[in-house]
Design a protein around this motif. Structure first.
Motif, PDB file in Angstrom:
ATOM      1  N   GLY A  34       4.388   6.676   2.212  1.00  0.00           N
ATOM      2  CA  GLY A  34       4.247   7.935   2.924  1.00  0.00           C
ATOM      3  C   GLY A  34       5.138   8.001   4.151  1.00  0.00           C
ATOM      4  N   VAL A  35       5.250   6.888   4.864  1.00  0.00           N
ATOM      5  CA  VAL A  35       6.139   6.834   6.025  1.00  0.00           C
ATOM      6  C   VAL A  35       7.576   7.118   5.587  1.00  0.00           C
ATOM      7  CG1 VAL A  35       7.097   5.344   7.830  1.00  0.00           C
ATOM      8  CG2 VAL A  35       4.650   5.254   7.312  1.00  0.00           C
TER       9      VAL A  35
ATOM     10  N   THR B 232       0.849  -1.184   0.000  1.00  0.00           N
ATOM     11  CA  THR B 232       0.000   0.000   0.000  1.00  0.00           C
ATOM     12  C   THR B 232       0.889   1.239   0.000  1.00  0.00           C
ATOM     13  OG1 THR B 232      -0.118   0.400   2.390  1.00  0.00           O
ATOM     14  CG2 THR B 232      -1.621  -1.250   1.485  1.00  0.00           C
ATOM     15  N   GLU B 233       0.261   2.371  -0.318  1.00  0.00           N
ATOM     16  CA  GLU B 233       1.028   3.617  -0.333  1.00  0.00           C
ATOM     17  C   GLU B 233       1.298   4.138   1.062  1.00  0.00           C
ATOM     18  OE1 GLU B 233      -3.291   5.238  -0.990  1.00  0.00           O
ATOM     19  OE2 GLU B 233      -2.170   3.410  -1.440  1.00  0.00           O
TER      20      GLU B 233
ATOM     21  N   ALA C 231      -5.672   5.882  -1.153  1.00  0.00           N
ATOM     22  CA  ALA C 231      -6.255   6.414  -2.391  1.00  0.00           C
ATOM     23  C   ALA C 231      -7.488   5.625  -2.803  1.00  0.00           C
ATOM     24  CB  ALA C 231      -5.206   6.392  -3.501  1.00  0.00           C
ATOM     25  N   ILE C 232      -7.501   4.326  -2.495  1.00  0.00           N
ATOM     26  CA  ILE C 232      -8.628   3.488  -2.893  1.00  0.00           C
ATOM     27  C   ILE C 232      -9.923   3.912  -2.207  1.00  0.00           C
ATOM     28  CG2 ILE C 232      -8.373   1.712  -1.099  1.00  0.00           C
ATOM     29  CD1 ILE C 232      -8.856  -0.373  -3.282  1.00  0.00           C
ATOM     30  N   ALA C 233      -9.829   4.624  -1.079  1.00  0.00           N
ATOM     31  CA  ALA C 233     -11.017   5.010  -0.323  1.00  0.00           C
ATOM     32  C   ALA C 233     -11.930   5.942  -1.120  1.00  0.00           C
ATOM     33  CB  ALA C 233     -10.621   5.671   0.994  1.00  0.00           C
TER      34      ALA C 233
ATOM     35  N   ARG D 283      -8.447   8.564   8.796  1.00  0.00           N
ATOM     36  CA  ARG D 283      -7.268   9.112   8.110  1.00  0.00           C
ATOM     37  C   ARG D 283      -6.051   9.022   9.019  1.00  0.00           C
ATOM     38  NH1 ARG D 283      -8.596  14.556   5.691  1.00  0.00           N
ATOM     39  NH2 ARG D 283      -9.423  13.190   4.050  1.00  0.00           N
ATOM     40  N   LEU D 284      -5.009   8.368   8.515  1.00  0.00           N
ATOM     41  CA  LEU D 284      -3.719   8.272   9.198  1.00  0.00           C
ATOM     42  C   LEU D 284      -2.699   9.084   8.401  1.00  0.00           C
ATOM     43  CD1 LEU D 284      -3.627   4.400   9.836  1.00  0.00           C
ATOM     44  CD2 LEU D 284      -4.741   6.164  11.220  1.00  0.00           C
ATOM     45  N   ASP D 285      -2.026  10.000   9.043  1.00  0.00           N
ATOM     46  CA  ASP D 285      -1.036  10.844   8.359  1.00  0.00           C
ATOM     47  C   ASP D 285       0.291  10.091   8.298  1.00  0.00           C
ATOM     48  OD1 ASP D 285       0.727  12.794   7.449  1.00  0.00           O
ATOM     49  OD2 ASP D 285      -0.325  14.410   8.498  1.00  0.00           O
ATOM     50  N   ALA D 286       0.490   9.345   7.208  1.00  0.00           N
ATOM     51  CA  ALA D 286       1.673   8.491   7.088  1.00  0.00           C
ATOM     52  C   ALA D 286       2.958   9.315   7.039  1.00  0.00           C
ATOM     53  CB  ALA D 286       1.564   7.613   5.847  1.00  0.00           C
TER      54      ALA D 286
END
Length: 339
Positions: free
Chosen positions: A84-85, A79-80, A282-284, A295-298
């Protein structure tokens, strides 16, 4: 003097200048003053220039015990979120003159193999996301490289610093939202991964729903894939007994598979069953209706992880407190039986 066909070494410079390798190191490291003469220093610089010699900075850093390189270990790149992390960690690292190597562990959340001949020689520290501290034993080695754990159990971190998203609060927000809509019968589509973060989701969801009389919750486990979620959700929704009106998924990929299961059974989201996810990938917003999720801020997660590692390297205490998360309500949730 013409350069040799191979890359010149400090020994070549020393021979050309008629000095020792130690003198070459002093001059090219700008530490010669008071230790060698100006004439000798000039001769070394001229020899290095004529030979086209460039210091091996990586080797010099290794000798000094500082590579200014850290390793980010993740269980997968499916996953993206982990991208992001990495982006957040690399941004902070670059501001402090560090580089970040990304290593998806071949064993997932299991024991991570050392990707180097010796990680202790190649790295200054390790950041590991969504894994257990003892899975990093081979990488940390006997020297116990500085370690920061992301999305991991603070009580089982083996003394490592931890940085976590407030997953428990995210699950509470989901449960509160669905309970307020009037849902009382739930299916939890749980990730089939023996990880602390998924244990937290199951535990907090069960506790929140149990606090309201008349609620029921069933659990179906699925691998984190759309096809795996489709199979598990379809079987659970087809089983005997009252059909759940709300389906709580451990992440957005599971929710996407659940959508397919719901439609294969001739049902509709959210008219017949509400669906929630967790991650806000993004799939959401690519599925229809768009997914209610947490929402998790990666990128912020990665930034905090790198900041924590820098603090450990400098002998400081990392910033305390979990990173807040936010429920994003979209079209996949509605009161039960809504037209």
């Amino acid at each position: 003097m013409a350069p040799s066909s191979t890359r010149p070494t400090s020994r070549d410079v020393a021979q050309a200048a008629g000095v020792s390798q130690a003198a070459v190191s002093l001059v090219l490291g700008d530490k010669w003053r008071g230790r060698v003469s100006e004439t000798t220093a000039q001769r070394v610089r001229e020899a290095a220039r004529d030979l086209g010699y460039r210091p091996n900075l990586a080797a010099r850093n290794l000798r000094l015990g500082h590579t200014r390189t850290v390793l980010l270990v993740v269980p997968a790149l499916t996953t993206e979120f982990f991208a992001g992390v990495y982006t957040g960690a690399a941004r902070v690292a670059a501001d402090h003159g560090f580089g970040v190597l990304l290593y998806p562990s071949p064993e997932g959340i299991g024991p991570a193999r050392d990707p180097f001949a010796s990680a202790q020689a190649a790295l200054d520290g390790v950041i590991a996301s969504s894994m257990a501290a003892d899975a990093l034993t081979a990488i940390r080695g006997g020297d116990q490289l500085p370690l920061v754990m992301l999305d991991s159990d603070p009580s089982g971190s083996l003394g490592a610093a931890t940085v976590n998203l407030d997953i428990a609060d995210g699950v509470r927000q989901v449960a509160t939202h669905l309970l307020a809509l009037g849902h009382r019968h739930y299916l939890h589509l749980a990730a089939d991964v023996p990880s602390w973060t998924f244990e937290v989701r199951a535990r907090v969801l069960a506790a929140q729903l149990a606090s309201v009389p008349g609620t029921t919750v069933r659990t179906a486990h699925a691998p984190i894939s759309i096809d795996g979620a489709l199979t598990a959700a379809q079987a659970a929704l087809s089983s005997p007994g009252p059909r759940p009106t709300a389906l709580v998924c451990d992440d957005d990929k599971l929710a996407a598979g659940a959508y397919k299961a719901v439609r294969r059974l001739g049902l509709r989201v959210p008219d017949d069953i509400s669906v929630t996810g967790l991650d806000d990938l993004a799939i959401a917003t690519a599925i229809d209706p768009e997914l209610t999720t947490v929402r998790l801020d990666a990128e912020l997660f990665g930034e905090r992880g790198m900041q924590a590692l820098l603090a450990v390297l400098e002998g400081r205490t990392p910033q305390a407190g979990d990173i807040p998360v936010e429920l994003v309500v979209r079209g996949s949730t509605a009161p039960p039986g809504a037209p």
